[in-house]
Design an enzyme around this catalytic site. Structure first.
Site, PDB file in Angstrom:
ATOM      1  N   HIS A  43       0.860  -1.187   0.000  1.00 56.07           N
ATOM      2  CA  HIS A  43       0.000   0.000   0.000  1.00 56.07           C
ATOM      3  C   HIS A  43       0.897   1.238   0.000  1.00 56.07           C
ATOM      4  O   HIS A  43       1.156   1.828   1.046  1.00 56.07           O
ATOM      5  CB  HIS A  43      -0.914  -0.009   1.230  1.00 56.07           C
ATOM      6  CG  HIS A  43      -1.967   1.051   1.204  1.00 56.07           C
ATOM      7  ND1 HIS A  43      -3.211   0.892   1.777  1.00 56.07           N
ATOM      8  CD2 HIS A  43      -1.983   2.308   0.680  1.00 56.07           C
ATOM      9  CE1 HIS A  43      -3.926   1.987   1.625  1.00 56.07           C
ATOM     10  NE2 HIS A  43      -3.192   2.868   0.955  1.00 56.07           N
ATOM     11  N   GLU A  70      -2.576  -1.693  -3.174  1.00 56.80           N
ATOM     12  CA  GLU A  70      -3.655  -0.892  -2.593  1.00 56.80           C
ATOM     13  C   GLU A  70      -3.297   0.586  -2.661  1.00 56.80           C
ATOM     14  O   GLU A  70      -2.119   0.952  -2.592  1.00 56.80           O
ATOM     15  CB  GLU A  70      -3.859  -1.265  -1.119  1.00 56.80           C
ATOM     16  CG  GLU A  70      -4.221  -2.701  -0.855  1.00 56.80           C
ATOM     17  CD  GLU A  70      -4.391  -2.980   0.623  1.00 56.80           C
ATOM     18  OE1 GLU A  70      -4.951  -4.040   0.945  1.00 56.80           O
ATOM     19  OE2 GLU A  70      -3.967  -2.148   1.458  1.00 56.80           O
ATOM     20  N   HIS A 191      -7.962  -5.757   7.561  1.00 57.88           N
ATOM     21  CA  HIS A 191      -7.755  -4.738   8.577  1.00 57.88           C
ATOM     22  C   HIS A 191      -8.060  -5.314   9.962  1.00 57.88           C
ATOM     23  O   HIS A 191      -9.198  -5.625  10.287  1.00 57.88           O
ATOM     24  CB  HIS A 191      -8.594  -3.475   8.353  1.00 57.88           C
ATOM     25  CG  HIS A 191      -7.933  -2.247   8.921  1.00 57.88           C
ATOM     26  ND1 HIS A 191      -7.125  -1.425   8.176  1.00 57.88           N
ATOM     27  CD2 HIS A 191      -7.910  -1.740  10.165  1.00 57.88           C
ATOM     28  CE1 HIS A 191      -6.660  -0.439   8.925  1.00 57.88           C
ATOM     29  NE2 HIS A 191      -7.122  -0.619  10.146  1.00 57.88           N
TER      30      HIS A 191
END
Length: 241
Positions: A43, A70, A191
């Site tokens: 990410h 991401e 997450h």
């Protein structure tokens, strides 16, 4: 069986804290694949405080499993990077600039026109597109309407609620998963999933295709070792575990 994609942002954070190349991010990514990871997730953010754009480019020719990038597609440099890297999957996340970590999913209705255009752009390059969403049926319907291939359920609320009331914590995710199935969307999640709550989540969401886990897995590896930890997480995803 649900695939485990390991997010290596925290490895990059550790490297960056001292400069140099220790730990070697590229070697860790390759080792993770050998240890059983079925995907690698990164990410990159505009400030490059962990994953750098150069890291993404260097990883492309080295990885043998799925590569998932991401980020926020409102950043032009991120879009260019993804199109250049051509990963198996891009996960669109509505992070603000300099945001510490992801903390909400897309408003797929309010951002529908933007999402429709950017999703079409990535899909035309042959990249599977997943949209990061809260477990809300209306939002998932919006993701389908703008052309997403998958949604990634934002699981922080589940992780927080799991400690006191697992049944209540999982309920909105079961509803969200059913909506995704009905609409023909693939289903990912990520997450705050960890060794304590992952098995329960995967058991109750049988259509789950992929989980992306970084912070908890790397933290556990401090105690259990990286290879062993990858296998511990994979066992949580096995139906017979």
């Amino acid at each position: 069986m649900t695939r485990l994609s390991v997010n290596i942002n925290k490895i990059a954070t550790l490297r960056n804290s001292r400069g140099g190349n220790n730990p070697d991010l590229l070697k860790v990514a390759q080792d993770l694949e050998v240890f059983g990871a079925e995907g690698i997730t990164v990410h990159p953010r505009p400030d490059e405080r962990h994953i750098r754009y150069a890291d993404v480019r260097a990883l492309v020719p080295l990885l043998n499993t799925e590569f998932n990038i991401e980020g926020n597609p409102k950043e032009d440099d991120f879009v260019k990077l993804v199109l250049e890297a051509n990963p198996a999957q891009v996960t669109l996340v509505p992070d603000a600039t300099n945001q510490l970590t992801s903390n909400h999913g897309w408003d797929t209705d309010g951002e529908a026109e933007f999402l429709k255009q950017i999703i079409a752009r990535f899909k035309s390059a042959g990249i599977r597109v997943s949209v990061f969403v809260d477990p809300v049926v209306r939002v998932i319907e919006g993701a389908a309407a703008v052309g997403a291939d998958r949604v990634e359920l934002y699981t922080e609320a589940y992780a927080k609620g799991f400690v006191q009331h697992p049944e209540g914590a999982i309920a909105p995710y079961v509803n969200a998963a059913e909506a995704a199935r009905r609409l023909g969307l693939g289903l990912n999640a990520g997450h705050d999933l960890d060794l304590h709550n992952l098995r329960y989540f995967a058991t109750h969401i049988p259509q789950l295709l992929e989980v992306s886990i970084g912070h908890a897995l790397v933290s556990d590896a401090l105690y259990y070792g990286l290879e062993n930890t990858v296998q511990m997480y994979r066992r949580q995803l096995q139906p017979s575990a």
